[in-house]
Design an enzyme around this catalytic site. Structure first.
Site, short mmCIF file in Angstrom:
data_model
loop_
_atom_site.label_atom_id
_atom_site.label_comp_id
_atom_site.label_asym_id
_atom_site.label_seq_id
_atom_site.Cartn_x
_atom_site.Cartn_y
_atom_site.Cartn_z
N ASN A 85 -8.33 -0.67 -13.75
CA ASN A 85 -7.98 0.74 -13.95
C ASN A 85 -7.40 0.65 -15.57
O ASN A 85 -6.76 -0.50 -16.20
CB ASN A 85 -7.39 1.55 -13.16
CG ASN A 85 -7.88 3.12 -13.25
OD1 ASN A 85 -8.01 3.65 -14.44
ND2 ASN A 85 -8.22 3.62 -12.12
N HIS A 115 12.80 -15.28 -18.83
CA HIS A 115 13.98 -15.45 -19.93
C HIS A 115 15.06 -15.91 -19.24
O HIS A 115 15.21 -15.52 -18.11
CB HIS A 115 14.21 -14.05 -20.49
CG HIS A 115 12.76 -13.27 -21.23
ND1 HIS A 115 12.30 -13.87 -22.28
CD2 HIS A 115 12.05 -12.19 -20.88
CE1 HIS A 115 11.24 -13.34 -22.70
NE2 HIS A 115 11.00 -12.23 -21.69
N GLY A 142 -1.57 1.44 -8.56
CA GLY A 142 -1.02 1.84 -9.81
C GLY A 142 0.40 1.55 -10.13
O GLY A 142 1.37 1.89 -9.08
N ALA A 160 1.53 1.57 -4.73
CA ALA A 160 1.81 1.97 -6.03
C ALA A 160 3.11 1.97 -6.31
O ALA A 160 4.12 2.41 -5.31
CB ALA A 160 1.12 3.29 -6.01
N ARG A 183 3.51 -3.37 7.10
CA ARG A 183 2.76 -3.58 8.09
C ARG A 183 1.57 -4.68 7.94
O ARG A 183 1.29 -5.01 6.82
CB ARG A 183 2.24 -2.37 8.84
CG ARG A 183 0.91 -1.87 7.93
CD ARG A 183 0.55 -0.19 8.63
NE ARG A 183 -0.48 0.45 7.98
CZ ARG A 183 -1.62 0.09 8.03
NH1 ARG A 183 -2.04 -0.93 8.64
NH2 ARG A 183 -2.43 1.07 7.18
#
Length: 191
Positions: A85, A115, A142, A160, A183
């Site tokens: 997306n 880093h 997302g 998300a 789960r």
């Protein structure tokens, strides 16, 4: 010089401390310029074909929404039936390997650079990397972030907004910051 023959490139993909060389910087700038152009192409077929050409490997049914970003492309291998997306970031200083039938929600980030913890070394701009491997049938929700060195097994769902700091086995749903197993996930049924 082929980029694979550049000593800094070899150090980078091997996870050794490295400084970006001129060939690496040139490749990054070239890829950045092309991605800026390709992400503006409105025809999805043309856009995806051009973006796919920048990757080490991308299988059939490759589709990314604008915008997608990556550092070099030469360290990205993506299997068949991939969907990303909007606004996906793949920092492929280290190798990123993505399996088949994988979906990324908007603003997903995969980050291979590490880093240094020592500020004196960090000021030199040297860094290391650790690869990321994503199995088959994975869905990353997302704004999820996957950190260096993580391997996700097959049939994993990442909730998300999760921050994945370590590896997870097959058939689990992980959520949170840091991500933990919520789960078990039902195994993929074979057709």
């Amino acid at each position: 010089m082929e980029i694979e023959q550049d000593p800094a490139y070899q150090q980078m993909i091997n996870g050794e401390l490295y400084l970006e060389s001129k060939p690496l910087a040139d490749l990054r700038n070239d890829v950045r310029t092309k991605l800026m152009q390709y992400n503006l192409i409105t025809d999805s077929t043309e856009r995806n074909k051009k973006i796919k050409s920048l990757l080490k490997h991308a299988g059939d049914r490759f589709f990314v929404e604008p915008t997608i970003y990556f550092s070099y492309g030469v360290n990205l291998s993506i299997g068949n039936h991939f969907y990303a997306n909007h606004d996906v970031m793949l920092c492929d200083e280290g190798k990123i390997t993505i399996g088949n039938d994988v979906k990324f929600g908007p603003k997903v980030g995969l980050y291979t650079p590490k880093h240094p913890m020592d500020p004196a070394v960090r000021r030199t701009e040297a860094e290391t990397t650790a690869p990321i491997t994503i199995g088959n049938d994975v869905w990353v929700g997302g704004s999820a972030v996957i950190l260096p060195g993580v391997t996700l097994g097959n049939n994993v769902i990442v909730g998300a907004g999760s921050v994945v700091t370590h590896s997870f086995p097959n058939n689990v749903i992980v959520v949170g910051n840091p991500a933990r197993i919520l789960r078990k996930n039902e195994p993929v049924k074979k057709d």
